[in-house]
Design an enzyme around this catalytic site. Structure first.
Site, PDB file in Angstrom:
ATOM      1  N   HIS A 101     -21.767 -41.907  -3.396  1.00 10.47           N
ATOM      2  CA  HIS A 101     -20.912 -41.101  -2.356  1.00 10.47           C
ATOM      3  C   HIS A 101     -20.871 -39.994  -2.313  1.00 10.47           C
ATOM      4  O   HIS A 101     -22.444 -39.353  -3.245  1.00 10.47           O
ATOM      5  CB  HIS A 101     -19.450 -41.401  -3.574  1.00 10.47           C
ATOM      6  N   ASP A 104     -20.447 -37.167  -4.839  1.00 13.61           N
ATOM      7  CA  ASP A 104     -21.219 -37.969  -6.203  1.00 13.61           C
ATOM      8  C   ASP A 104     -23.059 -36.798  -6.215  1.00 13.61           C
ATOM      9  O   ASP A 104     -22.293 -36.097  -7.403  1.00 13.61           O
ATOM     10  CB  ASP A 104     -21.757 -38.977  -6.888  1.00 13.61           C
ATOM     11  N   GLU A 232     -16.076 -53.581   1.363  1.00  9.34           N
ATOM     12  CA  GLU A 232     -15.848 -54.041  -0.504  1.00  9.34           C
ATOM     13  C   GLU A 232     -14.205 -54.235  -0.924  1.00  9.34           C
ATOM     14  O   GLU A 232     -13.756 -53.155  -1.049  1.00  9.34           O
ATOM     15  CB  GLU A 232     -16.423 -52.794  -1.612  1.00  9.34           C
ATOM     16  N   GLU A 268     -18.230 -57.214  -5.657  1.00  8.63           N
ATOM     17  CA  GLU A 268     -18.222 -56.669  -7.111  1.00  8.63           C
ATOM     18  C   GLU A 268     -17.578 -57.619  -7.816  1.00  8.63           C
ATOM     19  O   GLU A 268     -15.896 -57.930  -7.949  1.00  8.63           O
ATOM     20  CB  GLU A 268     -17.470 -55.429  -6.941  1.00  8.63           C
ATOM     21  N   HIS A 271     -14.515 -57.193  -8.986  1.00  3.81           N
ATOM     22  CA  HIS A 271     -13.198 -57.058  -8.720  1.00  3.81           C
ATOM     23  C   HIS A 271     -12.875 -58.242  -8.568  1.00  3.81           C
ATOM     24  O   HIS A 271     -11.086 -58.894  -8.139  1.00  3.81           O
ATOM     25  CB  HIS A 271     -13.648 -56.443  -7.009  1.00  3.81           C
ATOM     26  N   ASP A 296     -22.096 -55.653  -5.345  1.00  9.44           N
ATOM     27  CA  ASP A 296     -21.983 -54.743  -7.162  1.00  9.44           C
ATOM     28  C   ASP A 296     -21.767 -55.259  -7.697  1.00  9.44           C
ATOM     29  O   ASP A 296     -21.128 -56.605  -8.496  1.00  9.44           O
ATOM     30  CB  ASP A 296     -20.956 -53.647  -6.367  1.00  9.44           C
ATOM     31  N   ASP A 307     -10.606 -52.664 -14.313  1.00  8.26           N
ATOM     32  CA  ASP A 307     -11.668 -52.589 -13.984  1.00  8.26           C
ATOM     33  C   ASP A 307     -12.933 -51.874 -15.137  1.00  8.26           C
ATOM     34  O   ASP A 307     -13.307 -50.236 -14.998  1.00  8.26           O
ATOM     35  CB  ASP A 307     -11.922 -52.409 -12.485  1.00  8.26           C
ATOM     36  N   ASP A 309     -15.809 -52.715 -15.406  1.00  5.89           N
ATOM     37  CA  ASP A 309     -17.300 -52.171 -14.510  1.00  5.89           C
ATOM     38  C   ASP A 309     -18.027 -52.010 -16.061  1.00  5.89           C
ATOM     39  O   ASP A 309     -19.116 -51.361 -15.619  1.00  5.89           O
ATOM     40  CB  ASP A 309     -17.430 -50.745 -14.260  1.00  5.89           C
ATOM     41  N   ASP A 339     -23.277 -51.308  -9.670  1.00  4.29           N
ATOM     42  CA  ASP A 339     -22.226 -50.287  -9.527  1.00  4.29           C
ATOM     43  C   ASP A 339     -21.307 -50.501 -11.267  1.00  4.29           C
ATOM     44  O   ASP A 339     -19.638 -50.943 -11.344  1.00  4.29           O
ATOM     45  CB  ASP A 339     -21.025 -51.381  -8.766  1.00  4.29           C
TER      46      ASP A 339
HETATM   47  C1  XLS Z   1     -14.560 -49.028  -7.467  1.00  4.92           C
HETATM   48  C2  XLS Z   1     -15.359 -49.617  -6.474  1.00  4.92           C
HETATM   49  C3  XLS Z   1     -16.427 -47.544  -6.069  1.00  4.92           C
HETATM   50  C4  XLS Z   1     -17.132 -48.369  -4.813  1.00  4.92           C
HETATM   51  C5  XLS Z   1     -17.925 -47.836  -4.046  1.00  4.92           C
HETATM   52  O1  XLS Z   1     -14.652 -50.134  -7.856  1.00  4.92           O
HETATM   53  O2  XLS Z   1     -16.553 -50.509  -6.436  1.00  4.92           O
HETATM   54  O3  XLS Z   1     -16.966 -47.631  -7.170  1.00  4.92           O
HETATM   55  O4  XLS Z   1     -18.099 -49.698  -4.853  1.00  4.92           O
HETATM   56  O5  XLS Z   1     -17.037 -47.167  -3.952  1.00  4.92           O
HETATM   57 NI    NI Z   2     -15.546 -51.772  -9.858  1.00  2.68          NI
HETATM   58 NI    NI Z   3     -18.156 -51.450  -6.143  1.00  3.23          NI
END
Ligand code: XLS
Ligand code: NI
Ligand code: NI
Length: 437
Positions: A101, A104, A232, A268, A271, A296, A307, A309, A339
């Site tokens: 991003h 970031d 996404e 993702e 998600h 992702d 989430d 991740d 991700d």
């Molecule tokens: C957040 C998203 C984010 C996207 C990019 O949950 O996964 O990280 O991949 O903005």
């Molecule tokens: Ni996520």
């Molecule tokens: Ni993501």
């Protein structure tokens, strides 16, 4: 600049019998699978936000991972210090791609102008690292969710000025992504959703979102950026309902507003499961629409409803993902983008390596298993046979549009009863898959 990971060299493939935790057991970049090197099937990508900016903070507590290379710096200096570390990491890992991003890689400034100038200063360093390492940008994106101005959303904000600010931010990130040779640009609707319908005009917000995306398409054309646009999907978190809630909702939105030809989906795993679907389901939905772009790669925790991740380690999951990817003929602009973040308790720099090595090996195994399942052919043959009634006779006539209700009624009047069903054989198929895992 001293090395950030001085005791670590490049991570090598040592094969399944290796006991070296810092080696690949399955990811062997040059090994051919279905005639193509693993590297090109998997197109691994590392994310800047979790890997460089994640510090273990959660809603109950502050950072646990105080990185040695961060101790001396703040602001733009910190952003600058992170760049060589990130590329040292990607290089040692052998990840060919990365994603970021805007906020970031560079900090927020006090004004848009200052933010852009911070961003430019970092882009210069990113470019040098691209040249030095050969690591490429898979996709860029704008962070339109962390700053207080985006409390009500960005493109779906009730405040038109916020829409304008977000547009300016995306404009800049598109220019930078193009300048860096990025292969794509992702729209994740960080706060594009609502917390309560009592204060929300959903129809108007969705129309604004569509307008925003059309403007992005126009600007992409105007500057000659050839990368792929992705949406996404994610159903909740941070808002209780995100407009891009799942693959089907995204596809419907894109079709409704005549955007489908300009976008693919970046799916993702975590998600998908938050949306009450499996990743395999989401992938099939996207592939059916010719719209699976990128992945992702991560996983949630089955006992936690948010989430998390986490790095993907389930071989069932990666096998399912890679079966879909192989069936669709492979990823083109997209990749397997981690991700994912290390746990709050895994705060040492080496944990970043363990995490990514594990994810890459899990996907490499998934790829090999998926290829073996395809080579064996029993699974595909079973599915083919299951639909055999559609390949001739009345089934074919229906598919070809040759018959309507009248003909079908006449057909059944004559026949009296449908041909008997055959078993779905779910258990047999589950056992079959286990032969390979
Ligand atoms: C957040 C998203 C984010 C996207 C990019 O949950 O996964 O990280 O991949 O903005
Ligand atoms: Ni996520
Ligand atoms: Ni993501």
């Amino acid at each position: 600049m001293p090395a950030a990971f001085p005791n670590l060299g490049a991570i090598r493939y040592e094969g399944p019998n290796s006991k070296n935790a810092l080696a690949f057991k399955h990811y062997n970049p040059g090994e051919l699978v279905e005639g193509k090197p693993m590297r090109d099937h998997l197109r691994f990508s590392v994310v800047y936000w979790h890997t460089m900016c994640g510090n273990g903070t959660d809603v109950f507590g502050g950072p646990t991972a105080i990185r040695p290379w961060e101790k001396k710096f703040t602001g733009l200096d910190l952003a600058k210090a992170r760049v060589p570390v990130f590329f040292e990491f990607a290089e040692k890992l052998g990840a060919p791609f990365y994603a970021f991003h805007d906020r970031d890689v560079a900090p927020h400034g006090k004004t848009l102008r200052e933010s852009n100038s911070f961003f430019d200063a970092i882009v210069k360093l990113l470019k040098e690292q691209h040249k030095r390492t050969g690591v490429k940008l898979l996709w860029g994106t704008s962070q339109l969710f962390a700053h207080a101005r985006y409390a009500h959303g960005a493109a779906t904000s009730c405040n038109a000025d916020v829409f304008a600010f977000a547009a300016a931010q995306v404009k800049k990130t598109l220019e930078v992504t193009k300048e860096l040779g990025g292969l794509g640009y992702t729209f994740w609707g960080g706060r594009e959703g609502y917390s309560t319908l009592w204060n929300t005009n959903m129809k108007r917000e969705l129309e604004h979102l569509a307008k925003f995306l059309h403007m992005a398409v126009d600007y992409k054309k105007a500057i000659g950026f050839k990368g792929q646009f992705y949406i996404e999907p994610k159903p909740k978190e941070p808002t209780k309902h995100q407009y891009d809630s799942d693959a089907a909702a995204c596809l419907n939105f894109l079709r409704e507003f005549d955007l489908l030809k300009h976008f693919k989906l970046n799916l993702e795993t975590n998600h998908a499961t938050l949306a009450g679907h499996s990743m395999q389901h989401e992938m099939q939905v996207a592939i059916a629409a010719g719209a699976l772009g990128s992945m992702d790669a991560n996983t949630g925790d089955e006992l936690l409803g948010w989430d998390t991740d986490q790095f993907p380690t389930s071989i069932y999951l990666t096998t399912q993902c890679m079966l879909e990817v192989l069936k669709m003929g492979g990823l083109t602009t997209g990749g397997v983008n981690f991700d994912a973040k290390v746990r709050r308790e895994s705060f040492e720099p080496v944990d970043l390596f363990h995490a990514h090595i594990g994810g890459m090996d899990a996907f490499a195994r998934g790829l090999k298993i998926a290829a073996a399942i395809r080579k064996d052919g029993r699974l595909a043959e079973f599915v083919k046979q299951r639909y055999a009634s559609w390949d001739s006779g009345i089934g074919r006539d229906i598919e070809k549009g040759k018959v309507g209700f009248r003909e079908l009624s006449a057909y059944m009047m004559k026949k009296g009863e449908a041909t008997a069903n055959t078993s779905g054989r779910q258990e047999f198929l589950e056992n079959l898959i286990n032969e390979f895992i």
